[in-house]
Design a protein around this motif. Sequence first.
Motif, PDB file in Angstrom:
ATOM      1  N   THR A 206       0.657  -1.271  -0.205  1.00  0.00           N
ATOM      2  CA  THR A 206      -0.451   0.298  -0.137  1.00  0.00           C
ATOM      3  C   THR A 206       0.673   0.948  -0.368  1.00  0.00           C
ATOM      4  O   THR A 206       1.721   1.112   0.871  1.00  0.00           O
ATOM      5  N   PRO A 207       0.923   2.171  -0.911  1.00  0.00           N
ATOM      6  CA  PRO A 207       1.263   3.459  -0.811  1.00  0.00           C
ATOM      7  C   PRO A 207       1.074   4.184   0.425  1.00  0.00           C
ATOM      8  O   PRO A 207      -0.304   3.843   0.742  1.00  0.00           O
ATOM      9  N   ILE A 208       2.156   5.426   1.097  1.00  0.00           N
ATOM     10  CA  ILE A 208       1.330   6.579   1.676  1.00  0.00           C
ATOM     11  C   ILE A 208       2.119   7.332   0.774  1.00  0.00           C
ATOM     12  O   ILE A 208       2.980   7.907   0.512  1.00  0.00           O
ATOM     13  N   THR A 209       1.603   8.735   1.365  1.00  0.00           N
ATOM     14  CA  THR A 209       1.787   9.799   0.879  1.00  0.00           C
ATOM     15  C   THR A 209       1.423  10.444   1.943  1.00  0.00           C
ATOM     16  O   THR A 209       0.088  10.360   2.621  1.00  0.00           O
ATOM     17  N   ILE A 210       2.555  11.586   2.649  1.00  0.00           N
ATOM     18  CA  ILE A 210       2.283  12.562   3.088  1.00  0.00           C
ATOM     19  C   ILE A 210       2.077  13.959   2.838  1.00  0.00           C
ATOM     20  O   ILE A 210       2.575  14.498   1.889  1.00  0.00           O
ATOM     21  N   THR A 211       1.463  14.657   3.255  1.00  0.00           N
ATOM     22  CA  THR A 211       1.005  15.702   2.966  1.00  0.00           C
ATOM     23  C   THR A 211       0.353  16.656   4.587  1.00  0.00           C
ATOM     24  O   THR A 211       0.412  15.780   5.810  1.00  0.00           O
TER      25      THR A 211
END
Length: 292
Positions: A206-211
Motif C-alpha cells: 500500500t502506498p504511503i502519501t505524506i501531506t
Amino acid sequence: MKKSLTGPLIAIIGVNFIWGFDFIAIEYMMHYVSPAVFTLARLAIGSILLTVCCFIFKKGIHIKKEDMPRIFISGSVGLALYFTVEHLGTALTSASFSSIILATVPIFGMIGDRIFFRNKITPLKVICILASILGVYLLVSGGAMKVSLLGLLAMIASAIIWAFYIVYVKPLYAKYDLLTLLTGLFLSGLIVEIPTTFIYQAVTHTPITITPMGILVTVATAIVCIIVGEFCYIYSVGRLSTTLVASFENVLPLTTVIFSLVIFGTMLTGTQIVGGVIIMISVTIIALREGR
C-alpha cells in the motif's frame, strides 16, 4: 441516579462524541495510508507522550509483574489489533455499513458481562440493545453503503475484539492510576503493531502519501481521539457495567452524522432523526436502570 455514576456517564458520552469525529478522520486518512500505518503512527505518538508524562509525574512506569500479561494482552487486542481491523473494515466497506456492524458490540458486551461478572441479562436490556441496533440502521441506511465480504468479516471481528477488550481490561482499573495503565496499554499495542505494520505493508504494498493535512490529522486524532478518548473510556469501564459501556457504542454513528452535518452541511432526514431518537432513548433507559 447515584452521584458516583455521573462522572463515568459523562465520560462515556463524551468519548463517543470524540470517536464519532474520529470515524470521519479514519475515512479521510484511508486515502493516503494503510490501516496498519495509520494505527502505528497514532500508537507511536500516544506511547511517546504518555511515557514522558509517566516519568515526569509518576517517576516511571510501575506495573506489577503478575499484571504484565493482562496489560500486554489488553493493549495488543484493544489498541493494536482492534484499530487495525476496524480501519481495514472501514476502508473495504463504508462508514455507514461499519456503524451497523459495530452496533453488535453491546450484544457481545452483554454476554461477556454475564459470563465474567455475573450481571443478569434482563429482558429490558435485550429490548433496549436491539432497539438501539434498529436505531443505528435507520440512522445510517439513508446513505449509500459499500459492502464487501472481507469488510463484513473485518467489522464483525472488530466488534468481538472490542467486546473482549472491555471485559478483559476492566479488573486493571482498580489496581492502577489511569496514566500508568494507559501507558502500559499503549506500549503493549505499539510493540505488537510494529511487526504487524511491516508484514501488512510487505503483503499489500500500500502506498504511503505524506501531506501536511495528513500529519495534522494524525497528530490531532492521536492526542484527542486516542489518548483522551482512552482515558475517558477506561475510566468509564472501571466504574460502569460492561453492558452499559458497550451500549453507548451505538451513540458513535449518531455523533458521526452530527459532525457530518456541521462539517459538510449534510442535512438529516426524518428517518435519521427517528433513528437517533431511538438510540438515545435506548441507552438512556439502560443508564437509568444501572443508576437504580
